[in-house]
Design an enzyme around this catalytic site. Structure first.
Site, PDB file in Angstrom:
ATOM      1  N   LYS A 169      28.871 -49.882  18.050  1.00 29.12           N
ATOM      2  CA  LYS A 169      28.073 -48.711  17.721  1.00 29.12           C
ATOM      3  C   LYS A 169      27.870 -48.375  16.013  1.00 29.12           C
ATOM      4  CE  LYS A 169      28.707 -46.687  21.961  1.00 29.12           C
ATOM      5  NZ  LYS A 169      29.670 -47.414  22.822  1.00 29.12           N
TER       6      LYS A 169
HETATM    7  O1  S5P Z   1      26.872 -43.811  26.439  1.00 30.64           O
HETATM    8  C1  S5P Z   1      27.454 -44.670  26.342  1.00 30.64           C
HETATM    9  C2  S5P Z   1      27.323 -46.049  25.807  1.00 30.64           C
HETATM   10  C3  S5P Z   1      28.142 -46.914  25.957  1.00 30.64           C
HETATM   11  S1  S5P Z   1      27.918 -48.448  25.280  1.00 30.64           S
HETATM   12  N1  S5P Z   1      28.882 -44.569  27.278  1.00 30.64           N
HETATM   13  C4  S5P Z   1      29.485 -45.533  27.653  1.00 30.64           C
HETATM   14  O2  S5P Z   1      30.498 -45.453  28.366  1.00 30.64           O
HETATM   15  N2  S5P Z   1      29.349 -46.659  26.678  1.00 30.64           N
HETATM   16  C5  S5P Z   1      30.428 -47.902  26.944  1.00 30.64           C
HETATM   17  O3  S5P Z   1      30.374 -48.285  28.117  1.00 30.64           O
HETATM   18  C6  S5P Z   1      31.581 -47.422  26.605  1.00 30.64           C
HETATM   19  O4  S5P Z   1      31.961 -47.784  25.316  1.00 30.64           O
HETATM   20  C7  S5P Z   1      32.710 -48.172  27.658  1.00 30.64           C
HETATM   21  O5  S5P Z   1      33.042 -49.522  26.846  1.00 30.64           O
HETATM   22  C8  S5P Z   1      31.475 -48.596  28.728  1.00 30.64           C
HETATM   23  C9  S5P Z   1      31.856 -47.704  29.899  1.00 30.64           C
HETATM   24  O6  S5P Z   1      33.150 -48.046  30.566  1.00 30.64           O
HETATM   25  P1  S5P Z   1      33.627 -47.361  31.999  1.00 30.64           P
HETATM   26  O7  S5P Z   1      34.969 -47.695  32.106  1.00 30.64           O
HETATM   27  O8  S5P Z   1      33.380 -45.918  31.933  1.00 30.64           O
HETATM   28  O9  S5P Z   1      32.700 -48.068  32.997  1.00 30.64           O
END
Ligand code: S5P
Length: 266
Positions: A93
C-alpha cells in the site's frame, strides 16, 4: 476448459501479460483465490504455502509483519511460490510521491526484486505508478500495480468520487494491473466493474464463507457473489490461514470462486 472459454471478454481484452498469466493459472487450478499469507514467522508461512499452494492462484504478502525475516529465508519462500505458479503480490500500500515510492521498492526488503504485483493508493497522484515501475526497473524487472479504488474496512474514506478518479487515471496507465475493490459489498463491486470496463483486473479482499463483520472493522462478503459482481480474484486471509484445516478451506474457497466464474460466464 481453456482460459479463453472460461474468462471470455476479460481474456480477450486483457492487455497485460501478467493478467493473462494469472488467468491461465486460475483456469488450470480452477481457483480464483489469492491467499493473504498473514503469518508472523517464516516457518508458519512455509507450512501454509506448502499446504494450500495447489488450491490458490496467487500469493499476497505483508513482508513487514514477519518477525524472523531474512533475505535467504524469503528467497526460499518466493522460490517455493514460483514453483507453484503463483504470482507474488506484496501488499505494501505505497502512498508517497513517485521518487520515494521508487526507493521504497528497494531498501532492506528489496520488494522490486521479487514482487510481481504491489498495491498503491493514488492519493499522491498518478506519478506513484511511474515511481513503482522505476523501482522494478532498478532490479531489471517489471510488474503491475493494483490501485486501491475501494476498501473492505468499515468507515474508510474512499468515497465514490475518489474511487472513480482512481479508475479514470488508472485505466489509462499501462503500469496499472488493476484495482482493489470491496469484496464485502457486491453492489459497490458491480458499480466499480461498470466503471473499470473489461480490460483491467479487479481483485477483492473482505471475503469469507462466513459473511458479516470481522475483527477491527473488517467486513466480509461471499466469494461466489464477489466473482459474479465482477471481481477476478478473491483475496482470502483468515478464512484460510485460521481454519483448522487450511488445505480443505483453500479448496472450499477455490470451488466457491470457480462456481462464481462459471455463473458469470466470462
Ligand atoms: O481494503 C482492503 C484492502 C486489502 S489489500 N482490505 C483488506 O483486508 N486488505 C488485505 O486483505 C489485508 O491487508 C489483509 O491482508 C487481507 C484480508 O485478510 P482477512 O484475514 O480479513 O481475509
Amino acid at each position: 476448459m481453456s482460459p479463453e472459454e472460461v474468462w471470455g471478454e476479460r481474456w480477450i481484452s486483457a492487455s497485460s501479460s501478467t493478467a493473462r498469466a494469472y488467468m491461465q493459472v486460475a483456469a488450470s487450478k480452477q481457483s480464483l483465490v489469492c491467499l493473504a499469507a498473514d503469518k508472523p514467522t517464516m516457518a508458519e508461512l512455509t507450512e501454509l504455502i506448502n499446504a494450500v499452494g495447489p488450491h490458490i492462484a496467487a500469493l499476497k504478502t505483508h513482508v513487514d509483519l514477519v518477525n524472523d525475516w531474512t533475505p535467504e529465508a524469503w528467497k526460499d519462500f518466493c522460490d517455493r511460490a514460483k514453483a507453484m505458479d503463483l504470482l507474488i503480490f506484496e501488499d505494501r500500500k505505497f502512498a508517497d510521491i513517485g521518487g520515494i515510492s521508487q526507493h521504497q521498492m528497494g531498501g532492506i526488503y528489496a520488494i522490486g526484486a521479487w514482487s510481481d504485483l504491489v498495491t498503491a493508493h493514488l492519493i499522491s497522484g498518478p506519478d506513484i505508478v511511474d515511481g513503482l515501475q522505476a523501482g522494478w526497473a532498478d532490479y531489471g524487472r517489471s510488474g503491475g500495480v493494483l490501485l486501491l479504488a475501494q476498501m473492505s474496512s468499515r468507515g474508510n474514506l474512499l468515497v465514490p468520487t475518489y474511487t472513480y478518479e482512481v479508475v479514470r487515471l488508472g485505466t489509462e496507465h499501462g503500469g496499472v494491473f488493476g484495482f482493489i475493490g470491496n469484496g464485502s459489498r457486491p453492489t459497490e463491486l458491480s458499480a466499480l466493474r461498470s466503471k473499470v470496463g473489461s480490460e483491467k483486473m479487479i481483485w477483492t479482499p473482505g471475503v469469507n464463507l462466513k459473511t458479516g463483520d470481522g475483527a477491527m472493522g473488517q467486513r466480509y462478503g461471499d466469494p461466489t457473489q464477489a466473482i459474479i459482481a465482477g471481481s477476478d480474484c478473491v483475496i482470502v486471509g483468515s478464512g484460510i490461514h485460521k481454519a483448522e484445516d487450511p488445505a480443505q478451506a483453500a479448496k472450499a474457497y477455490a470451488a466457491a470462486s470457480w462456481q462464481g466464474l462459471l455463473e458469470r460466464n466470462g
